[in-house]
Design an enzyme around this catalytic site. Sequence first.
Site, short mmCIF file in Angstrom:
data_model
loop_
_atom_site.label_atom_id
_atom_site.label_comp_id
_atom_site.label_asym_id
_atom_site.label_seq_id
_atom_site.Cartn_x
_atom_site.Cartn_y
_atom_site.Cartn_z
N PRO A 90 -4.54 -3.65 6.41
CA PRO A 90 -3.21 -4.21 6.12
C PRO A 90 -3.19 -5.74 6.10
O PRO A 90 -2.22 -6.34 5.65
CB PRO A 90 -2.33 -3.65 7.24
CG PRO A 90 -3.19 -2.91 8.17
CD PRO A 90 -4.55 -2.78 7.58
N GLU A 117 -7.14 -0.23 16.03
CA GLU A 117 -6.48 -1.54 16.09
C GLU A 117 -7.16 -2.53 15.17
O GLU A 117 -6.60 -3.56 14.85
CB GLU A 117 -6.51 -2.08 17.52
CG GLU A 117 -5.72 -1.24 18.50
CD GLU A 117 -4.26 -1.10 18.09
OE1 GLU A 117 -3.60 -2.12 17.89
OE2 GLU A 117 -3.79 0.05 17.99
N ARG A 155 -9.38 4.87 -13.44
CA ARG A 155 -8.69 5.13 -14.70
C ARG A 155 -8.77 3.95 -15.67
O ARG A 155 -8.47 4.09 -16.84
CB ARG A 155 -7.24 5.57 -14.47
CG ARG A 155 -6.38 4.59 -13.76
CD ARG A 155 -5.20 5.29 -13.14
NE ARG A 155 -4.43 6.06 -14.11
CZ ARG A 155 -3.73 5.53 -15.10
NH1 ARG A 155 -3.68 4.23 -15.26
NH2 ARG A 155 -3.07 6.31 -15.95
N ASP A 170 1.44 1.90 -19.73
CA ASP A 170 1.67 2.25 -18.33
C ASP A 170 2.50 1.16 -17.65
O ASP A 170 2.35 -0.02 -17.97
CB ASP A 170 0.36 2.31 -17.54
CG ASP A 170 -0.41 3.60 -17.79
OD1 ASP A 170 0.15 4.51 -18.41
OD2 ASP A 170 -1.58 3.66 -17.34
CL1 6GU Z 1 -5.88 -0.85 3.24
N1 6GU Z 1 -5.29 0.15 5.61
C1 6GU Z 1 -4.44 0.52 6.56
N2 6GU Z 1 -4.90 1.05 7.68
N3 6GU Z 1 -3.12 0.39 6.45
C2 6GU Z 1 -2.67 -0.14 5.33
C3 6GU Z 1 -3.51 -0.54 4.28
C4 6GU Z 1 -4.85 -0.38 4.46
N4 6GU Z 1 -2.77 -1.04 3.30
C5 6GU Z 1 -1.52 -0.94 3.71
N5 6GU Z 1 -1.45 -0.42 4.93
#
Ligand code: 6GU
Length: 234
Positions: A90, A117, A155, A170
């Site tokens: 994230p 974590e 794709r 798209d």
């Molecule tokens: Cl790539 N990994 C995780 N664990 N949570 C996420 C993410 C990735 N992208 C958004 N949330």
Amino acid sequence: MRIDILCLFPEMLASPFDYSIVKRARERGLVEVVVHNIRDYSHDKHHIVDDYPYGGGPGMVLKPEPIFEATESIKERVDYSDLPIILLTPQGRLFTQQVARELALHQNIMLICGHYEGVDERVREHLVSDEVSIGDYVLSAGELAAMVVVDAVVRLIPGALGSPLSFHSDSHSNGLLEYPQYTRPKVYRGWTVPSVLLSGNHGEIARWRWQQAILRTLKRRPDLAKQGNLSAEE
Ligand code: 6GU
């Protein structure tokens, strides 16, 4: 293209690549997806891959050794000239159609699925070349993000889609959302298909679709329309 995925739960990735466009691309030999279990590269007898964070605090941290050794072992077996190693987290840069297009240009990519974590910072500093997030929310398993990235990238490989031009319209491929689509029947429960689509006038149809794509984008995603993609006429 070859995509290597390093993760903790390879079973999660067993079926998503067995359907639809990704399946066909694999069958046509356009892409090979190889899933590795990070646990196989841990040497202790319990195959431990995580540990408590130095400095204390909640949660566990993925240890560096199995991740470094997994990537090194894969690089020994496969001849990689150009290999982006992408950590799914994230904290990464946002995955967009533009990033998918960038990744689709590579011969090989490696995806590392983050967990718990986090991942020992030395993986970030000394191993990975890129960090990608699929959106501003938290997933418990990076495997889910890997599925999303693989699908969006595969794709775009030339030959992966049935019709070579189908991705041009798209959503997001040209910075706009896609225009409304209709199929048979012409009237369903009294709701009719816009007459222009039945007119056979390809010029008018193209213009209507273009207008609809712009209106829809302005209404639903003004953030996209603002990015300077629209010409004066648009
Ligand atoms: Cl790539 N990994 C995780 N664990 N949570 C996420 C993410 C990735 N992208 C958004 N949330």
